[in-house]
Design a protein around this motif. Sequence first.
Motif, PDB file in Angstrom:
ATOM      1  N   ILE A 295       5.913 -14.705  -0.807  1.00  0.00           N
ATOM      2  CA  ILE A 295       7.275 -15.166  -0.537  1.00  0.00           C
ATOM      3  C   ILE A 295       8.122 -15.151  -1.800  1.00  0.00           C
ATOM      4  N   GLN A 296       9.317 -14.568  -1.693  1.00  0.00           N
ATOM      5  CA  GLN A 296      10.292 -14.630  -2.774  1.00  0.00           C
ATOM      6  C   GLN A 296      11.500 -15.467  -2.370  1.00  0.00           C
ATOM      7  N   SER A 297      11.880 -15.393  -1.095  1.00  0.00           N
ATOM      8  CA  SER A 297      12.976 -16.208  -0.568  1.00  0.00           C
ATOM      9  C   SER A 297      12.442 -17.032   0.598  1.00  0.00           C
ATOM     10  N   MET A 298      12.480 -18.353   0.452  1.00  0.00           N
ATOM     11  CA  MET A 298      12.000 -19.218   1.532  1.00  0.00           C
ATOM     12  C   MET A 298      12.892 -19.094   2.756  1.00  0.00           C
ATOM     13  N   PHE A 299      14.215 -18.972   2.546  1.00  0.00           N
ATOM     14  CA  PHE A 299      15.115 -18.846   3.687  1.00  0.00           C
ATOM     15  C   PHE A 299      14.808 -17.581   4.482  1.00  0.00           C
ATOM     16  N   ALA A 300      14.507 -16.484   3.799  1.00  0.00           N
ATOM     17  CA  ALA A 300      14.152 -15.241   4.484  1.00  0.00           C
ATOM     18  C   ALA A 300      12.860 -15.436   5.269  1.00  0.00           C
TER      19      ALA A 300
ATOM     20  N   ARG B 107      13.677 -17.481   8.347  1.00  0.00           N
ATOM     21  CA  ARG B 107      14.388 -16.655   9.332  1.00  0.00           C
ATOM     22  C   ARG B 107      13.420 -15.742  10.086  1.00  0.00           C
ATOM     23  N   SER B 108      12.412 -15.247   9.388  1.00  0.00           N
ATOM     24  CA  SER B 108      11.435 -14.372  10.046  1.00  0.00           C
ATOM     25  C   SER B 108      10.618 -15.117  11.098  1.00  0.00           C
ATOM     26  N   LEU B 109      10.621 -16.448  10.993  1.00  0.00           N
ATOM     27  CA  LEU B 109       9.885 -17.283  11.949  1.00  0.00           C
ATOM     28  C   LEU B 109      10.806 -17.931  12.982  1.00  0.00           C
ATOM     29  N   GLY B 110      12.075 -17.512  12.999  1.00  0.00           N
ATOM     30  CA  GLY B 110      12.995 -17.969  14.035  1.00  0.00           C
ATOM     31  C   GLY B 110      13.950 -19.076  13.649  1.00  0.00           C
ATOM     32  N   HIS B 111      13.887 -19.557  12.413  1.00  0.00           N
ATOM     33  CA  HIS B 111      14.824 -20.581  11.950  1.00  0.00           C
ATOM     34  C   HIS B 111      16.057 -19.876  11.386  1.00  0.00           C
ATOM     35  N   LYS B 112      17.232 -20.239  11.876  1.00  0.00           N
ATOM     36  CA  LYS B 112      18.438 -19.475  11.531  1.00  0.00           C
ATOM     37  C   LYS B 112      19.453 -20.219  10.679  1.00  0.00           C
TER      38      LYS B 112
ATOM     39  N   ASP C 224      15.936 -31.866   0.574  1.00  0.00           N
ATOM     40  CA  ASP C 224      15.135 -31.476   1.728  1.00  0.00           C
ATOM     41  C   ASP C 224      15.904 -30.440   2.523  1.00  0.00           C
ATOM     42  N   CYS C 225      15.233 -29.346   2.876  1.00  0.00           N
ATOM     43  CA  CYS C 225      15.853 -28.305   3.703  1.00  0.00           C
ATOM     44  C   CYS C 225      15.524 -28.577   5.165  1.00  0.00           C
ATOM     45  N   ILE C 226      16.554 -28.597   6.005  1.00  0.00           N
ATOM     46  CA  ILE C 226      16.397 -28.979   7.408  1.00  0.00           C
ATOM     47  C   ILE C 226      16.888 -27.870   8.321  1.00  0.00           C
ATOM     48  N   ASP C 227      16.141 -27.636   9.397  1.00  0.00           N
ATOM     49  CA  ASP C 227      16.570 -26.713  10.433  1.00  0.00           C
ATOM     50  C   ASP C 227      17.659 -27.378  11.259  1.00  0.00           C
ATOM     51  N   VAL C 228      18.843 -26.775  11.311  1.00  0.00           N
ATOM     52  CA  VAL C 228      19.979 -27.383  12.007  1.00  0.00           C
ATOM     53  C   VAL C 228      19.697 -27.569  13.494  1.00  0.00           C
TER      54      VAL C 228
ATOM     55  N   LYS D 210      14.396 -30.624  12.127  1.00  0.00           N
ATOM     56  CA  LYS D 210      13.109 -30.831  11.475  1.00  0.00           C
ATOM     57  C   LYS D 210      13.198 -30.430   9.998  1.00  0.00           C
ATOM     58  N   VAL D 211      12.483 -31.181   9.158  1.00  0.00           N
ATOM     59  CA  VAL D 211      12.438 -30.868   7.735  1.00  0.00           C
ATOM     60  C   VAL D 211      11.508 -29.680   7.523  1.00  0.00           C
ATOM     61  N   LEU D 212      12.024 -28.617   6.930  1.00  0.00           N
ATOM     62  CA  LEU D 212      11.221 -27.427   6.673  1.00  0.00           C
ATOM     63  C   LEU D 212      10.522 -27.503   5.320  1.00  0.00           C
ATOM     64  N   GLU D 213      11.201 -28.046   4.335  1.00  0.00           N
ATOM     65  CA  GLU D 213      10.602 -28.110   3.005  1.00  0.00           C
ATOM     66  C   GLU D 213      11.272 -29.181   2.160  1.00  0.00           C
ATOM     67  N   HIS D 214      10.540 -29.611   1.137  1.00  0.00           N
ATOM     68  CA  HIS D 214      11.117 -30.409   0.057  1.00  0.00           C
ATOM     69  C   HIS D 214      11.255 -29.463  -1.125  1.00  0.00           C
TER      70      HIS D 214
END
Length: 234
Positions: free
Chosen positions: A156-161, A164-169, A205-209, A213-217
Motif C-alpha cells: 500500500i502506498q495510498s490508504m485512500f486508494a 476505494r478498492s474495497l468499496g469505501h468512497k 481518525d479517518c471515517i467512512d462517510v 465506521k472508523v477506517l483508521e487512526h
Amino acid sequence: METQIIDDMMYQIVTKKINYGEKLPSEHELASEYKVPRMTVRNALTKLEERGYIYSKQGKGRYLKEKSIPIQLHLTGKTSFTDKMEKAGHELKTENVVCEKIKYSEQIYASLNAEACEDVFKIGRLRYINGEPIAIHASFVSSKMFPGIQQDGPKIQSMFAYYRSLGHKKFTSKKSMLSITFPTSEEQQLLSCKSMVPLIIVESDCIDVNTNKVLEHTKILYRSDRFKYDITME
C-alpha cells in the motif's frame, strides 16, 4: 554571547538580510565581528544547523537553506495526502517502509473501536517531494475491519486508494490533534534531518462517510523546516 549570535543570525534570516542559498560569513569573520573565540561562533552555527536553518558544505563553508515549500496542511481527512500534493503540482513519491502488528495501545485501540484481542497493523509510508523526504505517514488499521491487511499492507502506498478498492468512497475525520515533537534516531535517518528539527504531528481518525465506521487512526510526522502550513479547515 552565543545566544546573541544565534539571535542576530535569526533576525537576518527573518528580515531576509541573508538570501536563501547564500553563503554565511566564515567562523573567523564572525569571531572578529563579535570579538569572541571561534569556538563560540562554531557552537552557535552548530545549533542553527541542528535546527535546520543552515547547512554545511565540506571545505566550502555554511549556507542558508533554500526557502521552504509552501504546502496546505489541512486537519480534515476528506482528501488524501497524495491527492493534495498532486493537485498542488508537487512531484510526490511514496515508499512503503513498514507493515507490522503493533502491541496493544489504549489510545489507538479506542480510536478504532477495537477489542484488546484484535490484531491492529501499522502501515508506514515515507513521503518525498521533489526527491526530498518530508513526511512519515503511519496508518493503524484493524484486521477485523480489513482481514487482508497483513498481506496487502506492504504494497500500500495510498490508504485512500486501498479503501476505494474495497468499496469505501467518501471520507471524513474526527479528533484531529496537532502537536510538536523531535525526531528519534530512526526518524532522523528516514527524514534526513537533524535531532533538533521540530516535527509537526497530526493525528486523526479517518471515517467512512456512508457507514460512519472508523477506517483508521492516522499519525503523520511533517518536517517543520521544509514547509509553511495552511491549517484552514477544508
